[in-house]
Design a protein around this motif. Sequence first.
Motif, PDB file in Angstrom:
ATOM      1  N   ARG A 214       0.825  -1.201   0.000  1.00 28.98           N
ATOM      2  CA  ARG A 214       0.000   0.000   0.000  1.00 28.98           C
ATOM      3  C   ARG A 214       0.870   1.266   0.000  1.00 28.98           C
ATOM      4  NH1 ARG A 214      -5.222   0.558  -1.573  1.00 28.98           N
ATOM      5  NH2 ARG A 214      -6.535  -1.119  -0.743  1.00 28.98           N
ATOM      6  N   ILE A 215       1.930   1.239   0.808  1.00 28.98           N
ATOM      7  CA  ILE A 215       2.845   2.389   0.847  1.00 28.98           C
ATOM      8  C   ILE A 215       3.501   2.592  -0.530  1.00 28.98           C
ATOM      9  CG2 ILE A 215       5.003   3.248   1.827  1.00 28.98           C
ATOM     10  CD1 ILE A 215       4.182   1.807   4.439  1.00 28.98           C
ATOM     11  N   THR A 216       3.932   1.489  -1.143  1.00 29.68           N
ATOM     12  CA  THR A 216       4.587   1.573  -2.467  1.00 29.68           C
ATOM     13  C   THR A 216       3.613   2.113  -3.517  1.00 29.68           C
ATOM     14  OG1 THR A 216       5.967  -0.332  -1.910  1.00 29.68           O
ATOM     15  CG2 THR A 216       5.818   0.283  -4.234  1.00 29.68           C
ATOM     16  N   LEU A 217       2.365   1.598  -3.487  1.00 28.31           N
ATOM     17  CA  LEU A 217       1.366   2.055  -4.443  1.00 28.31           C
ATOM     18  C   LEU A 217       1.064   3.540  -4.260  1.00 28.31           C
ATOM     19  CD1 LEU A 217      -0.684   1.390  -6.679  1.00 28.31           C
ATOM     20  CD2 LEU A 217      -2.314   0.775  -4.874  1.00 28.31           C
ATOM     21  N   ALA A 218       0.928   3.965  -3.031  1.00 25.32           N
ATOM     22  CA  ALA A 218       0.657   5.386  -2.769  1.00 25.32           C
ATOM     23  C   ALA A 218       1.812   6.259  -3.262  1.00 25.32           C
ATOM     24  CB  ALA A 218       0.415   5.589  -1.270  1.00 25.32           C
ATOM     25  N   ARG A 223       1.026   9.968  -3.899  1.00 25.55           N
ATOM     26  CA  ARG A 223       0.182  10.258  -2.731  1.00 25.55           C
ATOM     27  C   ARG A 223       0.976   9.932  -1.476  1.00 25.55           C
ATOM     28  NH1 ARG A 223      -5.267  10.184  -3.025  1.00 25.55           N
ATOM     29  NH2 ARG A 223      -5.027  10.781  -0.840  1.00 25.55           N
ATOM     30  N   LEU A 224       1.994  10.785  -1.205  1.00 19.08           N
ATOM     31  CA  LEU A 224       2.836  10.513  -0.039  1.00 19.08           C
ATOM     32  C   LEU A 224       2.063  10.683   1.275  1.00 19.08           C
ATOM     33  CD1 LEU A 224       6.292  12.070  -1.001  1.00 19.08           C
ATOM     34  CD2 LEU A 224       5.556   9.695  -1.093  1.00 19.08           C
ATOM     35  N   ASP A 225       1.042  11.512   1.266  1.00 12.22           N
ATOM     36  CA  ASP A 225       0.216  11.652   2.467  1.00 12.22           C
ATOM     37  C   ASP A 225      -0.465  10.330   2.810  1.00 12.22           C
ATOM     38  OD1 ASP A 225      -1.216  11.797   0.109  1.00 12.22           O
ATOM     39  OD2 ASP A 225      -2.800  13.060   0.981  1.00 12.22           O
ATOM     40  N   LEU A 226      -0.924   9.627   1.747  1.00 10.25           N
ATOM     41  CA  LEU A 226      -1.542   8.322   1.961  1.00 10.25           C
ATOM     42  C   LEU A 226      -0.510   7.296   2.405  1.00 10.25           C
ATOM     43  CD1 LEU A 226      -4.261   6.880   1.748  1.00 10.25           C
ATOM     44  CD2 LEU A 226      -3.683   6.306  -0.631  1.00 10.25           C
ATOM     45  N   ALA A 227       0.729   7.423   1.843  1.00  9.36           N
ATOM     46  CA  ALA A 227       1.797   6.511   2.249  1.00  9.36           C
ATOM     47  C   ALA A 227       2.127   6.697   3.724  1.00  9.36           C
ATOM     48  CB  ALA A 227       3.041   6.753   1.394  1.00  9.36           C
ATOM     49  N   GLU A 228       2.160   7.934   4.198  1.00  8.19           N
ATOM     50  CA  GLU A 228       2.420   8.188   5.610  1.00  8.19           C
ATOM     51  C   GLU A 228       1.298   7.624   6.481  1.00  8.19           C
ATOM     52  OE1 GLU A 228       3.071  12.324   6.091  1.00  8.19           O
ATOM     53  OE2 GLU A 228       5.093  12.295   5.241  1.00  8.19           O
ATOM     54  N   LEU A 229       0.062   7.699   5.990  1.00  8.37           N
ATOM     55  CA  LEU A 229      -1.063   7.152   6.731  1.00  8.37           C
ATOM     56  C   LEU A 229      -0.943   5.638   6.889  1.00  8.37           C
ATOM     57  CD1 LEU A 229      -3.822   7.616   8.080  1.00  8.37           C
ATOM     58  CD2 LEU A 229      -4.866   7.365   5.817  1.00  8.37           C
ATOM     59  N   TRP A 230      -0.582   4.961   5.811  1.00  9.93           N
ATOM     60  CA  TRP A 230      -0.403   3.512   5.886  1.00  9.93           C
ATOM     61  C   TRP A 230       0.781   3.140   6.771  1.00  9.93           C
ATOM     62  CZ3 TRP A 230      -3.601  -0.220   4.887  1.00  9.93           C
ATOM     63  CH2 TRP A 230      -4.649  -0.010   3.987  1.00  9.93           C
ATOM     64  N   LEU A 231       1.837   3.979   6.719  1.00 12.34           N
ATOM     65  CA  LEU A 231       2.977   3.718   7.590  1.00 12.34           C
ATOM     66  C   LEU A 231       2.580   3.873   9.057  1.00 12.34           C
ATOM     67  CD1 LEU A 231       6.011   3.095   7.713  1.00 12.34           C
ATOM     68  CD2 LEU A 231       6.437   5.567   7.600  1.00 12.34           C
ATOM     69  N   ALA A 232       1.737   4.875   9.324  1.00 12.84           N
ATOM     70  CA  ALA A 232       1.280   5.086  10.704  1.00 12.84           C
ATOM     71  C   ALA A 232       0.383   3.957  11.172  1.00 12.84           C
ATOM     72  CB  ALA A 232       0.556   6.429  10.803  1.00 12.84           C
ATOM     73  N   ASN A 233      -0.325   3.309  10.256  1.00 19.84           N
ATOM     74  CA  ASN A 233      -1.227   2.209  10.623  1.00 19.84           C
ATOM     75  C   ASN A 233      -0.484   0.920  10.969  1.00 19.84           C
ATOM     76  OD1 ASN A 233      -3.541   3.741  10.330  1.00 19.84           O
ATOM     77  ND2 ASN A 233      -3.841   3.161   8.180  1.00 19.84           N
ATOM     78  N   MET A 234       0.786   0.875  10.532  1.00 22.56           N
ATOM     79  CA  MET A 234       1.575  -0.301  10.856  1.00 22.56           C
ATOM     80  C   MET A 234       1.942  -0.267  12.331  1.00 22.56           C
ATOM     81  SD  MET A 234       4.017  -0.542   7.499  1.00 22.56           S
ATOM     82  CE  MET A 234       4.675  -2.120   7.994  1.00 22.56           C
ATOM     83  N   GLU A 255      13.677   3.931  -1.180  1.00 18.85           N
ATOM     84  CA  GLU A 255      13.372   4.297  -2.562  1.00 18.85           C
ATOM     85  C   GLU A 255      12.533   5.572  -2.606  1.00 18.85           C
ATOM     86  OE1 GLU A 255      14.552   3.157  -5.288  1.00 18.85           O
ATOM     87  OE2 GLU A 255      15.721   1.619  -4.261  1.00 18.85           O
ATOM     88  N   ILE A 256      11.623   5.709  -1.661  1.00 19.68           N
ATOM     89  CA  ILE A 256      10.825   6.941  -1.615  1.00 19.68           C
ATOM     90  C   ILE A 256      11.729   8.138  -1.335  1.00 19.68           C
ATOM     91  CG2 ILE A 256       8.997   8.152  -0.375  1.00 19.68           C
ATOM     92  CD1 ILE A 256       7.703   5.433   0.178  1.00 19.68           C
ATOM     93  N   GLY A 257      12.627   7.986  -0.355  1.00 16.15           N
ATOM     94  CA  GLY A 257      13.551   9.081  -0.049  1.00 16.15           C
ATOM     95  C   GLY A 257      14.440   9.432  -1.218  1.00 16.15           C
ATOM     96  N   ARG A 258      14.935   8.419  -1.907  1.00 10.37           N
ATOM     97  CA  ARG A 258      15.792   8.681  -3.067  1.00 10.37           C
ATOM     98  C   ARG A 258      15.018   9.369  -4.186  1.00 10.37           C
ATOM     99  NH1 ARG A 258      19.093   4.151  -6.474  1.00 10.37           N
ATOM    100  NH2 ARG A 258      16.976   3.655  -7.160  1.00 10.37           N
TER     101      ARG A 258
END
Length: 965
Positions: A214-218, A223-234, A255-258
Amino acid sequence: MAPAANSAPKDTKRWETFIAFATRLEKALRDAVDTVPLLADTLHEHLEGIPLLSTSAFANKTRDLDERGTRLWNLAVKLKDDAKAARALALVRAFATLLLDCAQRTAVAAVASPTRQHYKSKASPDARADDIRVMKTALKASKCCLGAVNHCFPHLPLLPSLTSTDQRQLSIAERIVERAAFYEQRLRKYLQAGDAQDLGSSVRRMSTEYCVLRITLAWRQERLDLAELWLANMDSEGSALKLYMAEQLADTLFEIGRDQMTKGCYKSALQWLDRAHDILASQNAEDLSTEASEVRSCIMHTTIRVLLKARDEESISRAWNICHEIEGETKNKVVFWLLKLELLAVDQSAAQDYYEVLDGVVRHIHLSDANLAMILHHVHELRRRNARLAHAVLVVLLSERVLVMGEMAWVERTLITIVWNCTTSPELGAVTDSLDELLGIVVAKTDSALSTAATHAAQILMVKRIEALYNQADYDQADMWCRIALHDVFRGSGTSNVGKLQRKRLLCALGRSDLGECREIRYHMSDSTERDPSTRYLLYKVALRCQDAELAAECLESISKEQGENTNLLYACALEAQNNGDRLQVIQALSQILERTTYQATAGLHLPALLRLTARMLIQELESGQSQDQHCIDELCKVFEGAAAAAKRSRRDSSKDDIFPSAELDWFSRNSYNVALKMCTVWKAGATLRIVQVCSVFIGLYPVEHNAEQASDLSLRRLFCDFLGCCLLTTLARGEEMIEDQLQYYLRLRKTMDDFRTLVKRQLPKLEGGAKSDLMRKYSCLVALDFEAAARLKAWASLEDLISESESCGDDNIYSIMADIILASEAPAAIQSPTSLREHCSIIQQIINRVWPRDIGNIERLARWIRCLLSLALSFNVEMAENLMDQIFSIARSAQEKRIPYPMEELEWVATTAFNRAVDFYCTSQDAICRRWAEKAMSLADLSDDDGRLHRLLQAKYLGLTWDR
């Protein structure tokens, strides 16, 4: 129920179409993978239609769907290494996953009890296993779809935006992830219901993997905001993650940071990189896999790069801390050195530290194209601080690493960088000796020359340096760089480039006035280079310095031949000779220009000015007394003749502007006339005559519209030219041994005299005093010369006219000349008839008749003429001779009366000759004639001043003759 019944045929048709495509796809996968990409568009259509299938309508098809999905999945797995079909195979996996999902949902619908609550709260072991199987397949298919999107994972470079194909691929991945979400929720419910405690770890792992997807797809959907949301849900702490998932999540966050760093979002990039680092840091370092350790190093390296972008003290300090952390952890010193290089590149003052680290990298790093490019990048950075240290690094790189590897492309790249550093860094000073030694090492170890492209690149750099040094008059260093550029390692440069460098060496040697070096350079030149006009020009300069007239002439000839109509180099040669004060060479160069232009005006050339300059230089050379070389004289004649011909053409061509106005004509006519007057006693008559004739041509080209004074001046100048021309033609005729050529000179003389005669008749009335007397003397002289020409041409009819014309000259000496001419001519030998004799004798008689009354004082000359005339008459006409005897008696008696005695020897000769002829008549029994001749002889003897001795002798002999026979 009716709608359901009506939809059955439609669903059946869709099912048949769907199954036919699945069969076709399976066959394509089995037969030829190359055909799979062609089915991509159709795959997309069916992937969009699969969720619309009615699961209840196809309950009896569950087994078929499951088997087809499994077969397609297995075939796609077998073909996963085929890069060309990667996208299509990802779609096949997605298609297979959706088939399995459809089969699972159909199966569930078929076995569910009327009350769905029972199914939701409790599931059979087979159903749970099938859900887990579909869940795993969905996760793998999602990864494949995301992996097929261009540049998603670390082994693929990042792109700033996605293509339309990538967008469709992401859409499919999103749909697969949504199906995975369905099964993830069901599996969680199993755990909550206590139905799958034995599968708890597996379910939690899949749930974590699902969140990572989900984070990769976001991220890929930006949609990095959505990626942060999924990361927070972990799970809130990284330690709660299993090692495998921690590594996977850290890799994704890296990879996101790069990606954010690539897009210039450094703050966001730092946040994601820190998250990735923290996740790996929460794990036991000894438990991390090799790949995870590499990811951790990459995270730290990238973090340093992001921190360096900030350029503030806090970021730099943190970057150094991370670098030291790596130094303490890594056993690979090269990695640490590379990071340290990144940091040192920011600090402009740390040149020595930069050098030491870079030197270590050069000596220990594994060489590859990428690593070589990295090293050379840092060499450029080091050069900005200290070019000498950069040079030292490059020398080590070339001699100890690149040459040992034997990769010629690397050798060329490194060597060009060395040349670039040496040629663009003045602070290096004189490095040519060490560079020459280094090039020798390259030749020795590679035993080959650089490629043409590399050679040209290096020589371009060196030529720029050479030009700069030459412009600074540093000829020694410029020559040394030329020697480097001509090194054997650059032997692929081509003849043209070698020639340019050798010419530059010649210029340097000339700048140092090292003529010996110039000769040495010429000795090593190829024939084609030496024939090049530019080379010839430089050798001409050498010849001027060496005073080598032969080489100078050779160079001028070659330049003239090779350049064609382009005369720029010849002008340069003339200027160079002028600067060296060599007037003869200036003349040679200007003469070559005139010959090349064939004495015709061309674009950018003012022909009269060039002719005037050349003529003036030649006149100065001849007047200096240093040279009376016939070549200079001939060249001056050619210049004046060429000017005359050009002036004629200019007059005839009315369509163009007249390049020879009156001022130009006046200069050429006056100077040619003056030269002829000055040099007529020095030069050979032929050369002077050419100048005189040219002067006459120029005078004839003057426009008709001029004032009386100018007309008089031109007329007098033309008369003097004719006078001098006649004199010179006479000289040439008298000295000519070939009769035909001699007669041609006399014909030209007579023609010139006709021109003079016409002009003098118009000019004499306008003159008075000394000018008139002088012109009359010239006139008299030319009449005599015309008489000589007529006599030599045997134009006897013209002689009497000339004798009559001499009356108007007022010069009695002319008759003496005429008499001598006629007596010395070949006339007697040509006379074959009494008529011709009478004409010839008549000419002499006319001369005598005109001289006798005026020139009694010169009786000896008159007596000599009479004797010659008598000898002539005695040979052919006795009657004429007898009449001449009477004239001689009259002249002798008249002279005696005037007390100017007739020469006794002449008188005795006439008397004796006449008496001897009387005896001849006596012997032939012509007594009457004998008596007349004897009496005339005795009468002449009686006038002799010898006391009558000759008279008595002749009388005694006469009395001794017997008349009665």
